[in-house]
Design an enzyme around this catalytic site. Structure first.
Site, PDB file in Angstrom:
ATOM      1  N   ASP A  37      30.708  33.503 -35.226  1.00 31.43           N
ATOM      2  CA  ASP A  37      29.382  33.873 -35.761  1.00 31.43           C
ATOM      3  C   ASP A  37      28.531  32.704 -36.248  1.00 31.43           C
ATOM      4  O   ASP A  37      27.502  32.926 -36.874  1.00 31.43           O
ATOM      5  CB  ASP A  37      29.511  34.894 -36.913  1.00 31.43           C
ATOM      6  CG  ASP A  37      29.834  36.281 -36.400  1.00 31.43           C
ATOM      7  OD1 ASP A  37      29.695  36.515 -35.182  1.00 31.43           O
ATOM      8  OD2 ASP A  37      30.220  37.143 -37.226  1.00 31.43           O
ATOM      9  N   HIS A 230      35.328   4.467 -31.184  1.00 28.52           N
ATOM     10  CA  HIS A 230      34.616   5.697 -31.534  1.00 28.52           C
ATOM     11  C   HIS A 230      35.208   6.317 -32.800  1.00 28.52           C
ATOM     12  O   HIS A 230      35.513   7.504 -32.838  1.00 28.52           O
ATOM     13  CB  HIS A 230      34.643   6.694 -30.370  1.00 28.52           C
ATOM     14  CG  HIS A 230      33.709   6.303 -29.260  1.00 28.52           C
ATOM     15  ND1 HIS A 230      33.659   6.956 -28.049  1.00 28.52           N
ATOM     16  CD2 HIS A 230      32.773   5.324 -29.176  1.00 28.52           C
ATOM     17  CE1 HIS A 230      32.735   6.378 -27.272  1.00 28.52           C
ATOM     18  NE2 HIS A 230      32.198   5.382 -27.944  1.00 28.52           N
ATOM     19  N   ASP A 247      27.603   2.162 -37.240  1.00 31.18           N
ATOM     20  CA  ASP A 247      26.840   2.439 -36.021  1.00 31.18           C
ATOM     21  C   ASP A 247      26.194   3.795 -36.244  1.00 31.18           C
ATOM     22  O   ASP A 247      26.853   4.833 -36.159  1.00 31.18           O
ATOM     23  CB  ASP A 247      27.782   2.446 -34.812  1.00 31.18           C
ATOM     24  CG  ASP A 247      27.035   2.586 -33.485  1.00 31.18           C
ATOM     25  OD1 ASP A 247      25.842   2.946 -33.505  1.00 31.18           O
ATOM     26  OD2 ASP A 247      27.665   2.346 -32.434  1.00 31.18           O
ATOM     27  N   ASP A 258      19.656   3.678 -31.910  1.00 27.61           N
ATOM     28  CA  ASP A 258      21.094   3.362 -31.809  1.00 27.61           C
ATOM     29  C   ASP A 258      21.313   1.964 -32.380  1.00 27.61           C
ATOM     30  O   ASP A 258      21.061   0.972 -31.688  1.00 27.61           O
ATOM     31  CB  ASP A 258      21.522   3.433 -30.329  1.00 27.61           C
ATOM     32  CG  ASP A 258      23.015   3.194 -30.146  1.00 27.61           C
ATOM     33  OD1 ASP A 258      23.741   3.133 -31.152  1.00 27.61           O
ATOM     34  OD2 ASP A 258      23.444   3.067 -28.981  1.00 27.61           O
ATOM     35  N   HIS A 337      33.837  -3.355 -24.273  1.00 28.11           N
ATOM     36  CA  HIS A 337      32.740  -2.497 -23.791  1.00 28.11           C
ATOM     37  C   HIS A 337      31.625  -3.332 -23.165  1.00 28.11           C
ATOM     38  O   HIS A 337      31.676  -4.559 -23.146  1.00 28.11           O
ATOM     39  CB  HIS A 337      32.206  -1.618 -24.930  1.00 28.11           C
ATOM     40  CG  HIS A 337      31.743  -2.377 -26.136  1.00 28.11           C
ATOM     41  ND1 HIS A 337      30.598  -3.154 -26.130  1.00 28.11           N
ATOM     42  CD2 HIS A 337      32.262  -2.491 -27.388  1.00 28.11           C
ATOM     43  CE1 HIS A 337      30.437  -3.684 -27.327  1.00 28.11           C
ATOM     44  NE2 HIS A 337      31.444  -3.318 -28.109  1.00 28.11           N
ATOM     45  N   HIS A 341      23.169  -0.249 -22.922  1.00 29.53           N
ATOM     46  CA  HIS A 341      22.884   0.919 -22.077  1.00 29.53           C
ATOM     47  C   HIS A 341      21.439   1.332 -22.267  1.00 29.53           C
ATOM     48  O   HIS A 341      20.806   0.962 -23.254  1.00 29.53           O
ATOM     49  CB  HIS A 341      23.817   2.076 -22.475  1.00 29.53           C
ATOM     50  CG  HIS A 341      23.843   2.340 -23.962  1.00 29.53           C
ATOM     51  ND1 HIS A 341      22.883   3.100 -24.594  1.00 29.53           N
ATOM     52  CD2 HIS A 341      24.659   1.892 -24.955  1.00 29.53           C
ATOM     53  CE1 HIS A 341      23.141   3.122 -25.897  1.00 29.53           C
ATOM     54  NE2 HIS A 341      24.202   2.390 -26.149  1.00 29.53           N
ATOM     55  N   HIS A 348      22.761   7.556 -24.900  1.00 34.19           N
ATOM     56  CA  HIS A 348      23.127   6.934 -23.623  1.00 34.19           C
ATOM     57  C   HIS A 348      22.244   7.619 -22.586  1.00 34.19           C
ATOM     58  O   HIS A 348      22.615   8.643 -22.022  1.00 34.19           O
ATOM     59  CB  HIS A 348      24.610   7.144 -23.298  1.00 34.19           C
ATOM     60  CG  HIS A 348      25.517   6.337 -24.167  1.00 34.19           C
ATOM     61  ND1 HIS A 348      26.868   6.299 -24.001  1.00 34.19           N
ATOM     62  CD2 HIS A 348      25.268   5.521 -25.230  1.00 34.19           C
ATOM     63  CE1 HIS A 348      27.414   5.491 -24.914  1.00 34.19           C
ATOM     64  NE2 HIS A 348      26.455   5.028 -25.678  1.00 34.19           N
ATOM     65  N   GLU A 372      24.390  -4.989 -27.578  1.00 36.42           N
ATOM     66  CA  GLU A 372      25.380  -4.709 -28.610  1.00 36.42           C
ATOM     67  C   GLU A 372      26.724  -5.400 -28.391  1.00 36.42           C
ATOM     68  O   GLU A 372      27.745  -4.751 -28.201  1.00 36.42           O
ATOM     69  CB  GLU A 372      25.586  -3.194 -28.747  1.00 36.42           C
ATOM     70  CG  GLU A 372      25.846  -2.440 -27.435  1.00 36.42           C
ATOM     71  CD  GLU A 372      26.054  -0.940 -27.678  1.00 36.42           C
ATOM     72  OE1 GLU A 372      26.925  -0.599 -28.497  1.00 36.42           O
ATOM     73  OE2 GLU A 372      25.357  -0.124 -27.055  1.00 36.42           O
ATOM     74  N   TYR A 376      36.563  -7.194 -31.615  1.00 37.16           N
ATOM     75  CA  TYR A 376      37.445  -6.305 -32.368  1.00 37.16           C
ATOM     76  C   TYR A 376      38.848  -6.898 -32.390  1.00 37.16           C
ATOM     77  O   TYR A 376      39.469  -7.063 -31.335  1.00 37.16           O
ATOM     78  CB  TYR A 376      37.446  -4.906 -31.720  1.00 37.16           C
ATOM     79  CG  TYR A 376      36.027  -4.441 -31.427  1.00 37.16           C
ATOM     80  CD1 TYR A 376      35.278  -3.782 -32.398  1.00 37.16           C
ATOM     81  CD2 TYR A 376      35.408  -4.731 -30.210  1.00 37.16           C
ATOM     82  CE1 TYR A 376      33.957  -3.409 -32.165  1.00 37.16           C
ATOM     83  CE2 TYR A 376      34.089  -4.365 -29.953  1.00 37.16           C
ATOM     84  CZ  TYR A 376      33.371  -3.707 -30.934  1.00 37.16           C
ATOM     85  OH  TYR A 376      32.060  -3.363 -30.691  1.00 37.16           O
ATOM     86  N   ARG A 394      30.303  -5.493 -34.704  1.00 38.48           N
ATOM     87  CA  ARG A 394      29.345  -5.277 -33.615  1.00 38.48           C
ATOM     88  C   ARG A 394      27.953  -5.383 -34.229  1.00 38.48           C
ATOM     89  O   ARG A 394      27.738  -4.989 -35.377  1.00 38.48           O
ATOM     90  CB  ARG A 394      29.538  -3.897 -32.964  1.00 38.48           C
ATOM     91  CG  ARG A 394      28.512  -3.592 -31.865  1.00 38.48           C
ATOM     92  CD  ARG A 394      28.896  -2.388 -30.969  1.00 38.48           C
ATOM     93  NE  ARG A 394      28.936  -1.118 -31.656  1.00 38.48           N
ATOM     94  CZ  ARG A 394      30.036  -0.460 -31.986  1.00 38.48           C
ATOM     95  NH1 ARG A 394      31.224  -0.961 -31.686  1.00 38.48           N
ATOM     96  NH2 ARG A 394      29.987   0.695 -32.615  1.00 38.48           N
ATOM     97  N   GLU A 396      24.020  -4.419 -33.028  1.00 36.07           N
ATOM     98  CA  GLU A 396      23.335  -3.676 -31.954  1.00 36.07           C
ATOM     99  C   GLU A 396      21.866  -3.462 -32.277  1.00 36.07           C
ATOM    100  O   GLU A 396      21.529  -2.960 -33.350  1.00 36.07           O
ATOM    101  CB  GLU A 396      24.019  -2.312 -31.769  1.00 36.07           C
ATOM    102  CG  GLU A 396      23.305  -1.394 -30.782  1.00 36.07           C
ATOM    103  CD  GLU A 396      24.069  -0.099 -30.501  1.00 36.07           C
ATOM    104  OE1 GLU A 396      24.757   0.405 -31.417  1.00 36.07           O
ATOM    105  OE2 GLU A 396      23.958   0.407 -29.369  1.00 36.07           O
TER     106      GLU A 396
HETATM  107  N1  GLY Z   1      26.443   4.591 -30.637  1.00 39.06           N
HETATM  108  C1  GLY Z   1      26.961   4.546 -29.330  1.00 39.06           C
HETATM  109  C2  GLY Z   1      26.728   3.257 -28.702  1.00 39.06           C
HETATM  110  O1  GLY Z   1      26.506   2.274 -29.369  1.00 39.06           O
HETATM  111  O2  GLY Z   1      26.737   3.146 -27.517  1.00 39.06           O
HETATM  112 MN    MN Z   2      24.784   1.737 -28.087  1.00 44.29          MN
HETATM  113 MN    MN Z   3      25.631   2.351 -31.269  1.00 43.70          MN
END
Ligand code: GLY
Ligand code: MN
Ligand code: MN
Length: 423
Positions: A37, A230, A247, A258, A337, A341, A348, A372, A376, A394, A396
């Protein structure tokens, strides 16, 4: 705000990409159940929204292209007093007609019949293959006799690649809220004891300033937690003398931001943290300085690998030859990574990275991409000097590509060590 004329222009641009004698069906997102619900807050499907700006559930956009002529239909849910008592006002057929510049507005109860009628003498159908939706399954079934079934997502994605002025204004608005959120985090970190408290402060700013929500689940990762890419549990303690990787970016009127900043809990970076941070920051800035129309995103990535690898060698974290370390995937362990993007309606963004022939699409003026780089280092990695273990960093930013360079849309969000420490 995006004006109706802009949506109409987008539909014209899409129609130009369609085959003759085709039908295109884009459907709204489905409401998602959270638990019995209760539902998640409704958010429209980005491709559908991009083509018409309609925010309600139970709706569809249909584009018919004949020899040359194009006709657009918007299907909307009927007015229903009882249901509106529970879930809020609906525009209905009349209301939608007054706002949306389509050829016809019909109610959703007529969808199946009308589609069957519109399908006559059509050769191809376009639907969004990226959506899982039983309405699309029904359509597939109804149209199994057609010569071709194509994915509309790639074509809409091509249109979504370059942002209009109105879209850039919304991204800038999202970023101005996200800036305040990150600056508040920098001010407050020292006074708080848990990651979730810091997340609450950030998301308080999002909501307080009128953002719909976060554009993705915020990552607030203290110390070694930052090495889980993540990490969204955000339920650990904030430990003095550790860093926090944050982030977090809000979504404002459907547009994402982002941003990652990595800040010290105590307000002061340690020497080892400073060394690694400064190295990554200088890489980030160098990559941003390379962004311009015509450049390949994969070249930005390769260059970031080279720079980060050199940086890690100079800090004694990696040993050997830059090219070999990259080739043998030794850097991947610390930089797993990509450099960035596309960003827009989706964090994304679903704009394609390759054209239909499989060739990489170069950066184009009007694209928005993230830059970004991150490093790590797991706390148990005994191959690394002890002082760097358990650090994840990181940085970004969100970058608008221009004809002869770029504009860093998030340049006002502090990232210099002195600026962060001053807050
Ligand atoms: N927050 C997801 C990325 O940095 O791609
Ligand atoms: Mn990103
Ligand atoms: Mn990000």
């Amino acid at each position: 705000m995006i004006k109706e004329e802009e949506y109409a222009k987008r539909r014209t641009a899409l129609a130009e990409k369609l085959q003759k004698h085709s039908i295109t069906v884009l459907v709204s997102a489905k409401a998602q159940q959270r638990s019995n619900d209760t539902e998640y807050p409704y958010r429209q499907n980005s491709n559908f929204y991009y083509m018409c700006g309609f925010k309600e559930d139970n709706s569809a956009l249909v584009i018919i292209k004949k020899e040359k002529k194009v006709k657009t239909y918007l299907f909307v849910q009927k007015k229903d007093e009882l249901l509106e008592l529970w879930t809020g006002k609906r525009l209905g057929q009349k209301g939608a007609k007054a706002i949306f510049n389509v050829d016809a507005v019909l109610t959703m109860d007529r969808f199946d019949k009308k589609i069957a009628e519109l399908l006559k003498d059509k050769l191809s159908i376009y639907i969004d293959f990226t959506m899982q939706d039983e309405r699309l399954d029904t359509l597939r079934h109804m149209t199994s006799h057609l010569a071709s079934h194509q994915n509309i997502s790639h074509k809409v994605g091509e249109l979504r690649l370059c942002k209009s002025e109105a879209e850039i204004a919304l991204i800038k608005k999202a970023l101005s809220i996200t800036k305040d959120a990150h600056h508040l985090a920098m001010k407050k970190a020292k006074t708080l004891s848990g990651e979730s408290e810091l997340q609450a402060e950030i998301e308080y700013v999002f909501k307080k300033q009128g953002a719909y929500s976060d554009a993705y689940t915020s990552i607030v990762a203290c110390g070694n937690n930052a090495n889980t890419l993540h990490y969204i549990k955000n339920d650990d303690r904030l430990e003095n003398n550790k860093l926090i990787l944050i982030d977090a970016g809000c979504e404002y009127d459907y547009y994402a931001s982002d941003i990652t900043r990595t800040i010290p809990v105590s307000g002061k970076f340690t020497k080892a943290q400073k060394e690694l941070y400064s190295m990554i920051l200088s890489v980030e800035k160098e990559i941003i300085s390379m962004v311009k129309a015509g450049v390949m995103r994969t070249d930005l990535h390769s260059h970031s690998e080279e720079l980060l690898c050199k940086g890690l060698i100079s800090l004694g974290i990696l040993k050997g030859d830059v090219k070999k370390l990259i080739k043998k995937k030794k850097l991947k362990k610390y930089y797993p990574h990509g450099i960035g993007h596309w960003m827009g309606l989706d964090v994304h963004d679903t704009g394609p990275y390759k054209d239909t022939k499989g060739r990489e699409i170069p950066l184009l003026a009007g694209m928005v991409m993230t830059v970004e780089p991150g490093i790590y280092i797991n706390k148990n990695d005994t191959t690394v000097p002890k002082r760097f273990r358990g650090i994840g960093i990181r940085i970004e930013d969100d970058i608008l590509v221009t004809k002869d360079g770029c504009e860093n849309l998030s340049s006002e969000i502090f990232k210099e060590i002195e600026d962060i420490e001053s807050l």
